[in-house]
Structures are given as structure tokens and as C-alpha cells.
Design an enzyme around this catalytic site. Structure first.
Site, mmCIF file in Angstrom:
data_model
loop_
_atom_site.group_PDB
_atom_site.id
_atom_site.type_symbol
_atom_site.label_atom_id
_atom_site.label_comp_id
_atom_site.label_asym_id
_atom_site.label_seq_id
_atom_site.Cartn_x
_atom_site.Cartn_y
_atom_site.Cartn_z
ATOM 1 N N GLU A 116 0.846 -1.201 0.000
ATOM 2 C CA GLU A 116 0.000 0.000 0.000
ATOM 3 C C GLU A 116 0.879 1.248 0.000
ATOM 4 O OE1 GLU A 116 -3.170 -0.238 2.918
ATOM 5 O OE2 GLU A 116 -3.259 1.941 3.093
ATOM 6 N N ASP A 144 0.252 5.267 0.562
ATOM 7 C CA ASP A 144 -0.828 6.005 1.201
ATOM 8 C C ASP A 144 -0.633 7.498 1.332
ATOM 9 O OD1 ASP A 144 -3.036 4.928 2.364
ATOM 10 O OD2 ASP A 144 -2.038 4.305 4.204
ATOM 11 N N GLU A 179 -2.929 10.468 3.248
ATOM 12 C CA GLU A 179 -4.150 10.779 3.992
ATOM 13 C C GLU A 179 -4.102 12.249 4.380
ATOM 14 O OE1 GLU A 179 -5.891 6.821 6.017
ATOM 15 O OE2 GLU A 179 -4.373 7.842 7.226
ATOM 16 N N THR A 239 1.600 10.311 5.227
ATOM 17 C CA THR A 239 1.952 9.300 4.215
ATOM 18 C C THR A 239 2.442 8.036 4.910
ATOM 19 O OG1 THR A 239 4.203 10.197 4.026
ATOM 20 C CG2 THR A 239 2.589 10.985 2.424
ATOM 21 N N TRP A 279 -9.153 9.873 16.288
ATOM 22 C CA TRP A 279 -7.690 10.064 16.324
ATOM 23 C C TRP A 279 -7.168 11.200 15.447
ATOM 24 C CZ3 TRP A 279 -4.819 9.580 11.801
ATOM 25 C CH2 TRP A 279 -5.465 8.951 10.713
#
Ligand code: NAG
Length: 289
Positions: A107, A109, A111, A125, A201
Site C-alpha cells: 500500500e 498512502d 491521507e 503518508t 484520532w
């Protein structure tokens, strides 16, 4: 047989028509969300607009939404323009990532963690190899990502993974080959994006909750492009001899310098310096970063 000058004219015409054709093919290649993606989450909260030019995701108290690419890629240069949730977006997370299937997945990533109006978004990341992540980095952006569209790119080739924002590299994860750090290189991945609630979170470690009075929250997407090897029934669309520029690209000195300067100015978290979390030593790739 034509005179030299008519031959020259013919050549000019030919070049002109090539220009015209490449213009046409550029138009034909403009991204179409209907063609490239499936909406796979959110009961109508994700919408494709303007005959495929724009896609919007939305989030309300009941659900978020998401989409994924129809294609699976084994290496590629993926670009997407995204305009993040404006205003008070605290608690919301927009994720944009490549991911393979199965329990030992790979993966790559991005976000984006929302924030109260006027406070900075955090861009997060991570890289997972064979199901193992724990490689988080976080930084602020040098612009307001909610005011306009910006380009978020993943370059993934056999040598390296480079995360970029408006063509400025912000992170690199290199293939260290024999140095014992796994690198994603054999599992095809789909591109995914979701908008969801992570107020347990996301913003200031979960202290700031999502304000549902502001819902629905919306993020917008446009201008997707993928120069990529597409994985179709067990084989790659790139032949063994295909070496397009992105496939062999490495970060040059200019990119290095830009990335270092972004990291120096905007990075707020790096797994490679978190001694509390990794008291018995950092991941091996940290030694060469
Ligand atoms: C939100 O803003 C605060 C205050 O500027 C900052 O500390 C925090 O890193 C920002 N982002 C998130 C996701 O909490």
C-alpha cells in the site's frame, strides 16, 4: 515527381496534421471518472459530475463514501487533482492510496487530516510492504488545500516510490534491494479514495471532534491521469522491453533539494526519529534517509 518546394509543403502539411492529431488525442485522454473508476461506498454520497470531469465524495453522520479504479496497476505515475473539505473539517480524513489485495498487501498512502477553519491540514503518508506499515510521516502544506485543486502524485517504479504535491517531492521510499527492506514490486494495486470520519484520532490526536452541524463534508477530484502498466488477467500491459521515462525515473539532485527543504520546513512527524515508539532501533531504511 514534385518540385523541392512542393515536397517541402507536403512535409509542412504532414507536420501540421501530426500536431492536429496529437491535439485530438490529448482531448481524448482527458480523464473520465465514469470510465476509470467505480464508486464502491456511500449509497449515493459519491457523485460523478460534468459528464465524468469531476467526482465528489461526501461524508455525513451516517456514512462516508469512496471510489476505486477499475484498473489494477503494477507500477505507474498517478496524478490526481484534489480539493479538500473546506471550512471546519476537523475529524474528517480524506485518503488517497494505492493498495493490493490479500493479507500481505502492499500500500502507498496519502491521507489528509482535516482541521478547524484556519488551522493547517496535516498530510500523512505511509508505505506498507507485505502487510507491514509503521512508516508514517506527517507534514503541513505550504498552501491552503481547500481553496483550490492541487495535484497529488505517486510515482511507483521498480527503483522508487515518490510522493509529490504540485510536482514537489515530499517523500521518497527507495528500493534498497539487498538491504533487507521489502519493496512493493510484484502485487498489482488499485487506486482508492475515501472520505470518512476519524474523529477518534485524526485532529489533534482525537481531541477535536467532527462538528456534524457542518455536514455534509465534501471533497472534489478532477484531472486524473495514469501513465502506468495495467495488470490484465495475470500479465502487465508493459512488455519486458518497455521502458517509458517514468519507469526508469529516479529523483534528481533538484528533486532531492526540494524534498529536503519541504521536510525541513513542514515535517511534523517522522517514524525514523520516533525513539519513544521504536526504542530498540529504527527501520533499516531510516539509516539512508
Ligand atoms: C490542526 O491545527 C493545530 C493547531 O495549529 C495543529 O497543532 C495540528 O497539527 C493541526 N492538524 C491536525 C490534524 O490536528
Amino acid at each position: 515527381m514534385g518540385s523541392p518546394s512542393s515536397e517541402a509543403k507536403g512535409l509542412v502539411l504532414c507536420v501540421l496534421s501530426m500536431v492536429a492529431w496529437s491535439g485530438l488525442s490529448l482531448v481524448a485522454r482527458a480523464s473520465d471518472f465514469n470510465k476509470d473508476f467505480d464508486i464502491n461506498w456511500g449509497d449515493g454520497r459519491a457523485k460523478i459530475l460534468d459528464s465524468g470531469d469531476v467526482l465528489t465524495l461526501s461524508l455525513d453522520k451516517d456514512s462516508g463514501s469512496g471510489f476505486q479504479s477499475k484498473n489494477q496497476y503494477l507500477f505507474g505515475k498517478i496524478n490526481m487533482q484534489i480539493k479538500l473539505v473546506p471550512g471546519n473539517s476537523a475529524g474528517t480524513v480524506t485518503s488517497y492510496y494505492l493498495k493490493s489485495e490479500g493479507t500481505s498487501w502492499d500500500e502507498i498512502d496519502f491521507e489528509f487530516l482535516g482541521n478547524l477553519s484556519g488551522d493547517p491540514y496535516v498530510i500523512h503518508t505511509n508505505v506498507y510492504t507485505q502487510g507491514k506499515g509503521d512508516r508514517e510521516q506527517q507534514c503541513y502544506l505550504w498552501f491552503d488545500p481547500t481553496a483550490d485543486f492541487h495535484t497529488y502524485s505517486i510515482l511507483w517504479n521498480p527503483q522508487t516510490i515518490i510522493f509529490s504535491v504540485d510536482n514537489t517531492p515530499i517523500r521518497e521510499f527507495r528500493n534498497l534491494g539487498s538491504n533487507g527492506v521489502a519493496f512493493p514490486k510484484s502485487q498489482p494495486m488499485r487506486l482508492h479514495s475515501t472520505l470518512w470520519n476519524a474523529d477518534d484520532w485524526a485532529t489533534r490526536g482525537g481531541l477535536v471532534k467532527t462538528d456534524w452541524r457542518q455536514a455534509p463534508f465534501t471533497a472534489s477530484y478532477r484531472s486524473f491521469s495514469a501513465e502506468a502498466c495495467v495488470w490484465v488477467s495475470g500479465s502487465s500491459s508493459c512488455g519486458p522491453m518497455d521502458q517509458p521515462g517514468w519507469f526508469t525515473a529516479k529523483m534528481d539532485a533538484d528533486g532531492q533539494a526540494k524534498m529536503k527543504s519541504v521536510q525541513r520546513e513542514y515535517m511534523i512527524y517522522n517514524y525514523c526519529t520516533d525513539t519513544k515508539r521504536f526504542p530498540s532501533g529504527f527501520a533499516p531504511e531510516c539509516a539512508i534517509m
